[in-house]
Design an enzyme around this catalytic site. Sequence first.
Site, PDB file in Angstrom:
ATOM      1  N   GLY A  14       0.938  -1.271  -0.436  1.00 27.43           N
ATOM      2  CA  GLY A  14       0.289   0.107   0.286  1.00 27.43           C
ATOM      3  C   GLY A  14       0.830   1.259   0.061  1.00 27.43           C
ATOM      4  N   GLY A  15       1.911   1.418   0.046  1.00 23.88           N
ATOM      5  CA  GLY A  15       3.315   2.194  -0.583  1.00 23.88           C
ATOM      6  C   GLY A  15       2.287   3.702  -1.009  1.00 23.88           C
ATOM      7  N   LYS A  16       1.318   2.789  -2.255  1.00 25.51           N
ATOM      8  CA  LYS A  16       1.477   4.633  -3.196  1.00 25.51           C
ATOM      9  C   LYS A  16      -0.460   4.865  -3.383  1.00 25.51           C
ATOM     10  CE  LYS A  16       4.403   3.098  -6.843  1.00 25.51           C
ATOM     11  NZ  LYS A  16       4.986   1.628  -5.882  1.00 25.51           N
ATOM     12  N   ASP A  41     -11.013 -14.730  -7.243  1.00 29.43           N
ATOM     13  CA  ASP A  41     -10.685 -14.381  -8.331  1.00 29.43           C
ATOM     14  C   ASP A  41     -11.124 -13.895  -9.361  1.00 29.43           C
ATOM     15  OD1 ASP A  41     -13.877 -14.184  -8.130  1.00 29.43           O
ATOM     16  OD2 ASP A  41     -14.372 -15.876  -7.418  1.00 29.43           O
ATOM     17  N   CYS A  90       8.413  -0.699 -12.636  1.00 34.08           N
ATOM     18  CA  CYS A  90       9.783   0.050 -12.171  1.00 34.08           C
ATOM     19  C   CYS A  90      11.151  -1.107 -12.601  1.00 34.08           C
ATOM     20  CB  CYS A  90       9.910  -0.251 -10.334  1.00 34.08           C
ATOM     21  SG  CYS A  90       9.835  -2.096  -9.280  1.00 34.08           S
TER      22      CYS A  90
END
Length: 401
Positions: free
Chosen positions: A236-238, A284, A354
């Site tokens: 969850g950094g972004k 799913d 990245c």
Amino acid sequence: MELIHRNLLIGIHDALQETFFEKNKYADKVIERLLKAHKKWGSQDRAVVSEIFYNIIRWKKRLEYYMGEGVKPGNIYKLILAYLLWSKTKYKKFEEFDGIKTADILKKLEKTSFPSKAIQHSVPEWLAETMEKELGSDWEKEMIALNEQAPTVLRANTLKTSVHELVNELREEQVESFPLKKYPDAVQLEEKKNVFLTSAFKDGLFEVQDASSQKIGEMLDVQDGMRVVDACAGAGGKTLHLAALMKNKGQIIALDIYNWKLAELKRRAKRAGAHNIETRVIEDNKVIKRLHGKADRVLIDAPCSGLGVLKRNPDSKWKIDQDFIDRIKNEQQQILQDYSKMLKIGGKMVYATCSVLPSENNEQVASFLKNNPEYTLIREENIMPSEGYDGFYMALIQRME
């Protein structure tokens, strides 16, 4: 006084053994466990261990050349000695070095040229070939940058503080830092420090996030009140950056295939005071189908080779191969195809990696747009490691119909 004593030597040896020869063991977690297990080591000892450990991983192929043999479980001490001699680090004549022919290593060290560019830049032969094929003559410049140590950059959590306030707060805790021009929320440390021990971290005033990575959230152009999907949210950094950019208003749906990553995201969100995030595990394809045509914004921070972040994850160049890159490219195209359907007409998405390879970046976007004419490219940005921070690619795409 010698820089390295025997306890540190044994610790470095065991950590390298684990990283190189145990499956699914990654350098950052290995060093974290080692330092936790040796609480009596002082801050200088810890810094020395981390630096030597990461530098040996980074320069493994060149050190193998100096050693005259490949690294295997029985010669890790020889690898360490080759590094100590090359870097001119002071050490005692430890018994672990008995029987190693130091003169042979020193003879190799006198040579100024290398048998191959792969040895010079310390990358696998296949990777040197792939990078040269995709980046041309620029690949060496980028590899030189990728072999440097990454600076520590923080993102000020604007839900709780500002860049100026964070710099002052850290100074009070003996951590010197400075704001970065052109990166509105970024703060860079003057020198490496364990910022996770600061009360500023515990109070949720910042996250550790590279300057290049911070550009992705900005490119997505989120507004208060929107419904935003972070399709490959991970820990969850972004996602947290998006929550701050949205001032906690609207809704962020954070998706990932791994529940444990989303559990970590929830912990981080609580510390950051980010209340507009809902997590959903992709068990799913129904999870994606339920969101078709419902998102104002979609972030696809796609799985990739990670070649843009070798500064901070140098072990990954020894763990991947060409087959992995080929598989990940197929996965990227599939993810783009499937996840783009979550966008409303008029909505925008960012595809980001990245990686520094065009085949994972602009070529993937070009292929997607060719097959999906209802989407159009608004802009793209390619940030290379030689610019100072991590290598990232990002493309802003709009759904037109």
